[in-house]
Design an enzyme around this catalytic site. Structure first.
Site, PDB file in Angstrom:
ATOM      1  N   ARG A  64       0.849  -1.390  -0.066  1.00  0.00           N
ATOM      2  CA  ARG A  64      -0.008   0.062   0.118  1.00  0.00           C
ATOM      3  C   ARG A  64       0.792   1.391  -0.030  1.00  0.00           C
ATOM      4  NH1 ARG A  64      -4.066  -2.933  -1.661  1.00  0.00           N
ATOM      5  NH2 ARG A  64      -5.194  -3.830   0.250  1.00  0.00           N
ATOM      6  N   ASP A 304      -1.168 -12.929  -1.407  1.00  0.00           N
ATOM      7  CA  ASP A 304      -1.953 -11.814  -1.727  1.00  0.00           C
ATOM      8  C   ASP A 304      -2.473 -10.984  -0.480  1.00  0.00           C
ATOM      9  OD1 ASP A 304      -3.768 -10.106  -2.926  1.00  0.00           O
ATOM     10  OD2 ASP A 304      -5.377 -11.572  -3.049  1.00  0.00           O
ATOM     11  N   HIS A 308      -6.386  -4.014   5.097  1.00  0.00           N
ATOM     12  CA  HIS A 308      -7.278  -3.178   4.824  1.00  0.00           C
ATOM     13  C   HIS A 308      -7.661  -2.534   6.364  1.00  0.00           C
ATOM     14  CE1 HIS A 308      -8.321  -3.334   0.689  1.00  0.00           C
ATOM     15  NE2 HIS A 308      -8.467  -4.590   0.793  1.00  0.00           N
TER      16      HIS A 308
HETATM   17  O1  DOR Z   1      -9.445  -9.134  -2.562  1.00  0.00           O
HETATM   18  C1  DOR Z   1      -8.355  -8.761  -3.268  1.00  0.00           C
HETATM   19  N1  DOR Z   1      -7.679  -7.544  -2.719  1.00  0.00           N
HETATM   20  N2  DOR Z   1      -7.667  -9.080  -4.379  1.00  0.00           N
HETATM   21  C2  DOR Z   1      -6.989  -8.538  -5.220  1.00  0.00           C
HETATM   22  O2  DOR Z   1      -6.360  -9.070  -6.245  1.00  0.00           O
HETATM   23  C3  DOR Z   1      -6.590  -7.254  -4.663  1.00  0.00           C
HETATM   24  C4  DOR Z   1      -6.669  -6.953  -3.079  1.00  0.00           C
HETATM   25  C5  DOR Z   1      -6.326  -5.690  -2.862  1.00  0.00           C
HETATM   26  O3  DOR Z   1      -5.754  -4.997  -3.246  1.00  0.00           O
HETATM   27  O4  DOR Z   1      -6.847  -5.358  -1.613  1.00  0.00           O
END
Ligand code: DOR
Length: 423
Positions: A64, A304, A308
């Protein structure tokens, strides 16, 4: 010099799985064998009862940075990675601004060089991730882009993607693809099926993924590019990749720990914490992913890692962003759900977390052979621990695994001969 004594060395690149000592010197592996403790060593690490493996390599993380650093930044992301046993990670380009110019990439790479582990960055395939115009891939590669991806967003223009693949091949760079056709998705993040019905949530069907996987395997075959099908989630997608590998396409596939560990049921228990793109699917798909790992169709385990904030994840399901953190639970999920269940050997698990991703990116990493970089992890596969929210090094807390008991605890992560994490 550092001596790591009496561990079980598991190094898939050389097929080694035996009790050995490891000597590190000047940032490299000096030797493997049996060595007495002497005063020549500035440190002796007792690895008795533990596994000594190459530092893990994750080719799919979101740190991020720049722009969304309230979720994560490269320092907290690197700390989370080191705590999870990782010594090399590749960041995706969906930052703010997007990593689509040499300027943004160079600034980022400059800061990444200061970190205790190897943090690399991919660059975007298309400008602003808009899917309309290619970035200057040649200049971005020359400036140090590890590979190319619009991850998070599928590239719908087949001709543009074919062009990008031909360029990636010319540049000998990997290209990684998020495979979900938005035209087929009612609402992203939850599988379209019994659970989405129960939640009255439109859902994302497996077909949205499968149709793009099939297209992109064809584009890979015809372009000769080295393509990573990211976070594969459907059993039919695995069958398509298997068949296309058979035809000689340069397709590789990654699976995340959440996709081989959980099903769509998790959305009922964990709500938005289980919302992810592509979504967690049914048990038959989860099993097909494990079969794909076993037979070599799936080459990599990648997290991945998608941080958040708590506020974002607390929104109602439709408004909450997709994604979950994963760096600090990945190894334990592999040990618990793949090795302890008898699906993979420890060598096979680590192959998908070290040498395979390292080779795909052409990195000098992923092995403990004499002469290799002194990047390694020491962990206890038998130790049980509970995933606790306040223990995460990540800035974010959005894990669906909080509260679960897992096996496999990281004790020490060493990168370039220096301790990057110690429990
Ligand atoms: O769920 C997801 N979040 N899948 C992705 O491919 C991108 C990621 C994100 O950047 O939050």
């Amino acid at each position: 010099m550092i001596l790591i004594k009496d561990g079980r060395v598991v190094d898939p690149a050389s097929g080694v799985d035996e009790g050995l000592d490891v000597v590190l010197e000047d940032g490299r592996v000096k030797a493997l064998g049996k060595f007495p403790k002497t005063e020549d060593y500035q440190r002796v690490i007792d690895a008795k009862g533990k596994i000594v493996a190459p530092g893990l390599v994750d080719i799919h993380v979101h740190f991020r940075d720049p722009g969304l650093t309230y979720k994560e930044d490269i320092a907290t992301g690197a700390a989370a990675a080191a705590a999870g046993g990782y010594t090399t990670v590749v960041c995706m380009a969906n930052t703010k601004p997007v990593v689509d110019s040499v300027e943004v990439l160079s600034e980022l790479l400059g800061r990444m060089k200061q970190l205790p582990i190897h943090v690399l960055s991919a660059a975007a395939v298309t400008k602003g991730l808009q899917g309309k115009e290619l970035t200057d891939m040649r200049a971005l590669r020359a400036a140090g882009a590890a590979g190319f991806t619009d991850d998070g967003i599928p590239i719908m223009d087949s001709a543009l993607l074919f062009e990008a693949m031909k360029l990636a091949k010319e540049l000998d760079a990997p290209i990684s693809l998020h495979e979900e056709d938005p035209a087929l998705i009612a609402a992203a993040g939850i599988n379209q099926g019994p659970v989405s019905k129960q939640l009255n949530f439109g859902g994302a069907p497996a077909l949205a993924e499968e149709s793009l996987v099939a297209r992109d395997c064809m584009l890979a075959l015809r372009s000769g590019a080295r393509v990573d099908i990211q976070h594969i989630s459907s059993g039919v997608s695995v069958d398509v990749v298997r068949a296309m590998k058979g035809l000689g396409a340069g397709v590789f596939a990654e699976v995340t720990p959440q996709h081989f560990s959980l099903t769509e049921q998790a959305a009922l228990e964990r709500g938005a914490l289980a919302k992810v793109n592509p979504p967690l699917r049914g048990e038959a798909d989860r099993y097909a992913l494990i079969r794909g790992l076993k037979d070599g169709t799936i080459d990599f385990i990648a997290t991945d890692h998608a941080p958040h904030s708590p506020e974002e994840k607390a929104r109602e399901l439709a408004q909450a962003p997709s994604g979950m953190i994963g760096l600090e639970t990945a190894l334990a999920l592999g040990v618990t759900n793949l090795v302890r269940k008898g699906h993979l050997t420890m060598l096979q698990l680590l192959e998908k977390m070290t040498v395979n991703p390292a080779r795909f990116y052409g990195l000098d990493a992923g092995t403990l052979r004499a002469g290799a970089p002194a990047d390694l992890v020491i962990f206890d596969e038998r130790e049980k621990w509970t995933v606790e929210e306040d223990k995460f090094r990540s800035k974010s807390r959005n894990s669906p695994f909080t509260g679960m008991e897992l096996y496999g605890k990281v004790y020490c992560t060493i990168c370039g001969g220096n301790v990057a994490y110690e429990a």
